[in-house]
Motif scaffolding. Structure first.
Motif, PDB file in Angstrom:
ATOM      1  N   ASP A 169     -50.256  87.138 -32.025  1.00 48.25           N
ATOM      2  CA  ASP A 169     -49.248  86.065 -32.062  1.00 48.25           C
ATOM      3  C   ASP A 169     -49.207  85.359 -33.408  1.00 48.25           C
ATOM      4  OD1 ASP A 169     -48.549  86.439 -29.346  1.00 48.25           O
ATOM      5  OD2 ASP A 169     -50.161  85.103 -28.692  1.00 48.25           O
TER       6      ASP A 169
ATOM      7  N   VAL B 100     -45.841  82.592 -28.124  1.00 47.25           N
ATOM      8  CA  VAL B 100     -46.757  81.867 -27.248  1.00 47.25           C
ATOM      9  C   VAL B 100     -46.447  82.286 -25.823  1.00 47.25           C
ATOM     10  CG1 VAL B 100     -47.438  79.612 -26.346  1.00 47.25           C
ATOM     11  CG2 VAL B 100     -46.937  79.853 -28.768  1.00 47.25           C
TER      12      VAL B 100
ATOM     13  N   ASP C 201     -50.802  75.933 -24.998  1.00 42.74           N
ATOM     14  CA  ASP C 201     -50.146  77.023 -25.718  1.00 42.74           C
ATOM     15  C   ASP C 201     -51.068  77.564 -26.807  1.00 42.74           C
ATOM     16  OD1 ASP C 201     -47.851  76.938 -24.179  1.00 42.74           O
ATOM     17  OD2 ASP C 201     -46.736  75.715 -25.606  1.00 42.74           O
TER      18      ASP C 201
ATOM     19  N   LEU D 201     -53.024  81.616 -27.279  1.00 43.36           N
ATOM     20  CA  LEU D 201     -52.654  82.503 -28.377  1.00 43.36           C
ATOM     21  C   LEU D 201     -53.573  83.709 -28.481  1.00 43.36           C
ATOM     22  CD1 LEU D 201     -51.780  79.992 -31.242  1.00 43.36           C
ATOM     23  CD2 LEU D 201     -50.193  81.396 -29.913  1.00 43.36           C
TER      24      LEU D 201
ATOM     25  N   VAL E  47     -46.894  81.082 -36.412  1.00 38.41           N
ATOM     26  CA  VAL E  47     -47.169  81.539 -35.057  1.00 38.41           C
ATOM     27  C   VAL E  47     -45.866  82.153 -34.574  1.00 38.41           C
ATOM     28  CG1 VAL E  47     -47.778  80.827 -32.719  1.00 38.41           C
ATOM     29  CG2 VAL E  47     -48.823  79.670 -34.672  1.00 38.41           C
TER      30      VAL E  47
END
Length: 130
Positions: free
Chosen positions: A50, A61, A42, A46, A58
């Motif tokens: 994001d 994702v 994940d 990014l 964040v």
């Protein structure tokens, strides 16, 4: 030996983060692995958009929203990510020379520093439990 038998200490992490001979993308990734619980794949997926540096989180994702509290960023992570992003308006977050880091590059660079990449996550978890 289990995956958590190996871990990075806070002192070693600080040394690695200060080492300008290591690409900022790797250092930033190691910090996010140390501090959070987002999965490696994940993190590698990014994009710059994001990340909300002002909101210290964040936000998404792989096209899905990150639930509140799961993508929080420390002040140190915001500082490092700010350096990583610099003036890039878009593109992969973890990039070197405009190219997204691959799993293989991540594994190789950590190994070159004498650590398996999972040791960053394990070290962070151990440090947070104290």
């Amino acid at each position: 030996m289990t995956l958590t038998d190996e871990h990075i200490t806070a002192e070693r992490l600080a040394e690695l983060l200060a080492d300008d001979s290591i690409a900022m993308a790797h250092r930033a990734l190691w910090l996010l692995l140390w501090e959070g619980d987002l999965r490696m794949l994940d993190l590698l997926s990014l994009e710059i958009q994001d990340i909300d540096l002002a909101g210290r989180r964040v936000t998404g994702v792989c096209g899905r929203e990150v639930p509140e509290g799961e993508g929080d960023l420390s002040e140190r992570a915001v500082e490092v990510l700010g350096l990583l992003i610099a003036d890039r308006p878009a593109g992969p977050l973890f990039a070197v020379d405009g190219r997204a880091l691959s799993w293989e590059q991540v594994m190789q660079t950590a190994d070159e520093q004498g650590h398996p990449v999972h040791a960053f996550r394990a070290g962070g978890r151990r440090h947070r439990r104290r």
